[in-house]
Design a protein around this motif. Structure first.
Motif, PDB file in Angstrom:
ATOM      1  N   ALA A   6     -11.961  10.677  -8.024  1.00  0.00           N
ATOM      2  CA  ALA A   6     -11.759   9.231  -7.987  1.00  0.00           C
ATOM      3  C   ALA A   6     -10.629   8.862  -8.939  1.00  0.00           C
ATOM      4  CB  ALA A   6     -13.049   8.502  -8.379  1.00  0.00           C
ATOM      5  N   VAL A   7      -9.597   8.245  -8.400  1.00  0.00           N
ATOM      6  CA  VAL A   7      -8.484   7.756  -9.234  1.00  0.00           C
ATOM      7  C   VAL A   7      -8.234   6.297  -8.865  1.00  0.00           C
ATOM      8  CG1 VAL A   7      -7.416  10.029  -9.438  1.00  0.00           C
ATOM      9  CG2 VAL A   7      -6.693   8.487  -7.606  1.00  0.00           C
ATOM     10  N   SER A   8      -7.602   5.584  -9.780  1.00  0.00           N
ATOM     11  CA  SER A   8      -7.229   4.198  -9.508  1.00  0.00           C
ATOM     12  C   SER A   8      -5.721   4.061  -9.629  1.00  0.00           C
ATOM     13  CB  SER A   8      -7.930   3.244 -10.480  1.00  0.00           C
ATOM     14  OG  SER A   8      -7.557   3.532 -11.820  1.00  0.00           O
ATOM     15  N   TRP A   9      -5.154   3.169  -8.811  1.00  0.00           N
ATOM     16  CA  TRP A   9      -3.709   2.958  -8.788  1.00  0.00           C
ATOM     17  C   TRP A   9      -3.395   1.496  -9.111  1.00  0.00           C
ATOM     18  CZ3 TRP A   9      -0.507   7.062  -7.977  1.00  0.00           C
ATOM     19  CH2 TRP A   9      -1.035   8.186  -7.313  1.00  0.00           C
ATOM     20  N   THR A  10      -2.339   1.301  -9.873  1.00  0.00           N
ATOM     21  CA  THR A  10      -1.774  -0.040 -10.010  1.00  0.00           C
ATOM     22  C   THR A  10      -0.274   0.061  -9.735  1.00  0.00           C
ATOM     23  OG1 THR A  10      -1.391   0.209 -12.389  1.00  0.00           O
ATOM     24  CG2 THR A  10      -3.471  -0.802 -11.709  1.00  0.00           C
ATOM     25  N   VAL A  11       0.248  -0.943  -9.056  1.00  0.00           N
ATOM     26  CA  VAL A  11       1.673  -1.001  -8.737  1.00  0.00           C
ATOM     27  C   VAL A  11       2.202  -2.331  -9.253  1.00  0.00           C
ATOM     28  CG1 VAL A  11       3.399  -1.000  -6.906  1.00  0.00           C
ATOM     29  CG2 VAL A  11       1.355   0.436  -6.688  1.00  0.00           C
ATOM     30  N   ASP A  12       3.166  -2.272 -10.146  1.00  0.00           N
ATOM     31  CA  ASP A  12       3.733  -3.467 -10.765  1.00  0.00           C
ATOM     32  C   ASP A  12       2.648  -4.354 -11.370  1.00  0.00           C
ATOM     33  OD1 ASP A  12       6.218  -2.554  -9.909  1.00  0.00           O
ATOM     34  OD2 ASP A  12       6.148  -3.715  -8.051  1.00  0.00           O
ATOM     35  N   GLY A  13       1.637  -3.704 -11.969  1.00  0.00           N
ATOM     36  CA  GLY A  13       0.570  -4.427 -12.640  1.00  0.00           C
ATOM     37  C   GLY A  13      -0.537  -4.923 -11.741  1.00  0.00           C
ATOM     38  N   GLN A  14      -0.421  -4.712 -10.425  1.00  0.00           N
ATOM     39  CA  GLN A  14      -1.435  -5.156  -9.478  1.00  0.00           C
ATOM     40  C   GLN A  14      -2.211  -3.959  -8.933  1.00  0.00           C
ATOM     41  OE1 GLN A  14      -1.910  -8.529  -8.890  1.00  0.00           O
ATOM     42  NE2 GLN A  14      -0.347  -8.725 -10.500  1.00  0.00           N
ATOM     43  N   THR A  15      -3.513  -4.102  -8.796  1.00  0.00           N
ATOM     44  CA  THR A  15      -4.343  -3.019  -8.285  1.00  0.00           C
ATOM     45  C   THR A  15      -3.977  -2.703  -6.836  1.00  0.00           C
ATOM     46  OG1 THR A  15      -6.172  -3.640  -9.730  1.00  0.00           O
ATOM     47  CG2 THR A  15      -6.705  -2.275  -7.811  1.00  0.00           C
ATOM     48  N   ALA A  16      -3.794  -1.412  -6.568  1.00  0.00           N
ATOM     49  CA  ALA A  16      -3.550  -0.945  -5.195  1.00  0.00           C
ATOM     50  C   ALA A  16      -4.800  -0.198  -4.757  1.00  0.00           C
ATOM     51  CB  ALA A  16      -2.324  -0.056  -5.135  1.00  0.00           C
ATOM     52  N   SER A  17      -5.788  -0.931  -4.280  1.00  0.00           N
ATOM     53  CA  SER A  17      -7.102  -0.358  -4.010  1.00  0.00           C
ATOM     54  C   SER A  17      -7.074   0.694  -2.910  1.00  0.00           C
ATOM     55  CB  SER A  17      -8.092  -1.467  -3.637  1.00  0.00           C
ATOM     56  OG  SER A  17      -7.614  -2.208  -2.527  1.00  0.00           O
ATOM     57  N   ASP A  18      -6.102   0.591  -1.992  1.00  0.00           N
ATOM     58  CA  ASP A  18      -6.027   1.576  -0.914  1.00  0.00           C
ATOM     59  C   ASP A  18      -5.049   2.704  -1.218  1.00  0.00           C
ATOM     60  OD1 ASP A  18      -3.713   0.140  -0.785  1.00  0.00           O
ATOM     61  OD2 ASP A  18      -3.839  -0.357   1.345  1.00  0.00           O
ATOM     62  N   GLY A  19      -4.515   2.736  -2.450  1.00  0.00           N
ATOM     63  CA  GLY A  19      -3.628   3.826  -2.828  1.00  0.00           C
ATOM     64  C   GLY A  19      -2.303   3.833  -2.093  1.00  0.00           C
ATOM     65  N   ARG A  20      -1.805   2.651  -1.755  1.00  0.00           N
ATOM     66  CA  ARG A  20      -0.527   2.579  -1.035  1.00  0.00           C
ATOM     67  C   ARG A  20       0.381   1.546  -1.689  1.00  0.00           C
ATOM     68  NH1 ARG A  20      -0.561   1.159   4.858  1.00  0.00           N
ATOM     69  NH2 ARG A  20      -1.658  -0.673   4.052  1.00  0.00           N
ATOM     70  N   LEU A  21       1.669   1.793  -1.592  1.00  0.00           N
ATOM     71  CA  LEU A  21       2.671   0.788  -1.928  1.00  0.00           C
ATOM     72  C   LEU A  21       3.198   0.235  -0.619  1.00  0.00           C
ATOM     73  CD1 LEU A  21       4.734  -0.748  -3.687  1.00  0.00           C
ATOM     74  CD2 LEU A  21       6.189   1.270  -3.563  1.00  0.00           C
ATOM     75  N   VAL A  22       2.923  -1.011  -0.372  1.00  0.00           N
ATOM     76  CA  VAL A  22       3.381  -1.655   0.853  1.00  0.00           C
ATOM     77  C   VAL A  22       4.832  -2.090   0.682  1.00  0.00           C
ATOM     78  CG1 VAL A  22       3.039  -3.587   2.446  1.00  0.00           C
ATOM     79  CG2 VAL A  22       1.058  -2.407   1.444  1.00  0.00           C
ATOM     80  N   VAL A  23       5.669  -1.723   1.646  1.00  0.00           N
ATOM     81  CA  VAL A  23       7.092  -2.082   1.625  1.00  0.00           C
ATOM     82  C   VAL A  23       7.293  -3.252   2.582  1.00  0.00           C
ATOM     83  CG1 VAL A  23       9.439  -1.260   2.022  1.00  0.00           C
ATOM     84  CG2 VAL A  23       7.693   0.311   1.136  1.00  0.00           C
ATOM     85  N   ASP A  24       7.423  -4.453   2.048  1.00  0.00           N
ATOM     86  CA  ASP A  24       7.564  -5.645   2.879  1.00  0.00           C
ATOM     87  C   ASP A  24       8.912  -5.698   3.590  1.00  0.00           C
ATOM     88  OD1 ASP A  24       5.035  -6.650   2.224  1.00  0.00           O
ATOM     89  OD2 ASP A  24       5.813  -7.495   0.357  1.00  0.00           O
ATOM     90  N   ARG A  25       9.958  -5.262   2.896  1.00  0.00           N
ATOM     91  CA  ARG A  25      11.297  -5.306   3.478  1.00  0.00           C
ATOM     92  C   ARG A  25      12.169  -4.257   2.819  1.00  0.00           C
ATOM     93  NH1 ARG A  25      14.707  -8.249  -0.075  1.00  0.00           N
ATOM     94  NH2 ARG A  25      13.556  -9.337  -1.726  1.00  0.00           N
ATOM     95  N   GLU A  26      13.169  -3.823   3.533  1.00  0.00           N
ATOM     96  CA  GLU A  26      14.109  -2.877   2.957  1.00  0.00           C
ATOM     97  C   GLU A  26      14.925  -3.537   1.852  1.00  0.00           C
ATOM     98  OE1 GLU A  26      15.267   0.539   6.181  1.00  0.00           O
ATOM     99  OE2 GLU A  26      16.724  -0.996   5.670  1.00  0.00           O
ATOM    100  N   PRO A  27      15.291  -2.774   0.853  1.00  0.00           N
ATOM    101  CA  PRO A  27      16.223  -3.317  -0.145  1.00  0.00           C
ATOM    102  C   PRO A  27      17.568  -3.617   0.502  1.00  0.00           C
ATOM    103  CG  PRO A  27      15.181  -1.275  -0.905  1.00  0.00           C
ATOM    104  CD  PRO A  27      14.867  -1.406   0.545  1.00  0.00           C
TER     105      PRO A  27
END
Length: 318
Positions: free
Chosen positions: A86-107
């Protein structure tokens, strides 16, 4: 359209790079990770940093999203055993409960988006790394550019040899009586593009628009290798000449930006591509590919000592 995502990991005290709304990066200090981070992260997916940033050891790891995908599955960076725990993830200070970084749009084109990621176990072991998301066009354009450049390197044979050092006091080593002047430009620099360089010299522009660059340290000694060294330019720039500056950007600078980003460096170009907004941390295969077609030395004659004309002739008036 696929996206390349690159993770940058630090095992010691280092600066993390958080994405801003424009696809650029900002820097904030981060304390050391607790525990042994390699009990969580897969070393086979990491490349050790090989540039001295003063921020401790860093690693980079690349992840490519397939066509249509808009998420980075963070578990791919874990060791196999950690994936079963069991591990926990945070991305940019927000919990990523499903272990994914969602990419809304390309840079934006030629830019990257940078995210701070933290993975932790209940026993207090944690690791922090930075995820850099790169548009797929960056990889395609760099590979096309590199393939084209490798097929046409004859222009480098006309480049002048570089001076082995400056004269004392940071003075141009080419005598003023040399006709024609091979190295008319000497100036001080401070750039992330050439870390460690304090001076740069630029050669006279050749008939085909190409030119040469040499860089020197604070003691006026030639920098001969690594990213701090100078590089030949297919389109040599000149200040106050916008056409040459744009040609230099397109033929020499942009490919360098692409190579740096594809090697996992969390960097974006500043306004008018004058510099990077953060230090380079890794010299990898893409930057080495760039350097292979933008060499530091002429293949015909590499160096000459300070105080002589590059063509071997005595200065006029001597």
């Amino acid at each position: 359209m696929s996206i390349v995502a690159v993770a940058v990991l630090s095992m010691a005290v280092w600066g993390w790079f958080a994405a801003d709304g424009g696809g650029g990066v900002s820097v904030a200090p981060v304390g050391p990770s607790s525990g042994d981070v390699l009990t969580l992260l897969d070393a086979s997916k990491l490349n050790a940093s090989n540039l001295n940033t003063g921020q401790g050891t860093m690693y980079t790891a690349a992840h490519v999203l397939g066509a249509g995908e808009r998420a980075v599955v963070l578990d791919v960076f874990l060791v196999e055993a950690a994936r079963r725990r069991a591990v926990s993830w945070t991305v940019d200070g927000q919990t990523a409960s499903d272990g994914r970084l969602v990419v809304d749009r390309e840079p934006p084109e030629n830019h990257v988006a940078v995210h701070r990621v933290v993975v932790a176990e209940g026993n207090g072991v944690r690791a922090e790394f930075t995820l850099v998301v790169i548009p797929s066009s960056t990889s395609r354009r760099f590979q096309e550019w590199l393939r084209t450049e490798k097929g046409s390197m004859d222009w480098t044979r006309s480049l002048p040899p570089v001076y082995s050092s400056l004269l004392p006091g940071g003075v141009n080593p080419e005598p003023e009586g040399c006709v024609p002047r091979a190295w008319p430009v000497l100036r001080k620099v401070r750039s992330q593009y050439h870390p460690g360089a304090v001076y740069e010299m630029r050669s006279a522009i050749r008939a085909d628009g190409s030119g040469h660059q040499a860089t020197y340290d604070a003691r006026g000694q030639l920098i001969r290798e690594g990213l701090g060294a100078g590089s030949a330019d297919r389109a040599s720039p000149r200040q106050y000449n916008p056409f040459r500056l744009m040609a230099h950007r397109d033929r020499d600078v942009l490919p360098f930006v692409w190579a740096a980003q594809l090697d996992g460096n969390p960097v974006n170009p500043k306004l008018l591509y004058s510099d990077f907004d953060a230090p380079l941390v890794h010299l990898g295969e893409h930057l080495r590919g760039y350097m292979s077609v933008r060499p530091t030395f002429s293949p015909v004659r590499a160096e000459v000592p300070a105080g002589v004309c590059v063509d071997g002739q005595a200065p006029a008036g001597d």
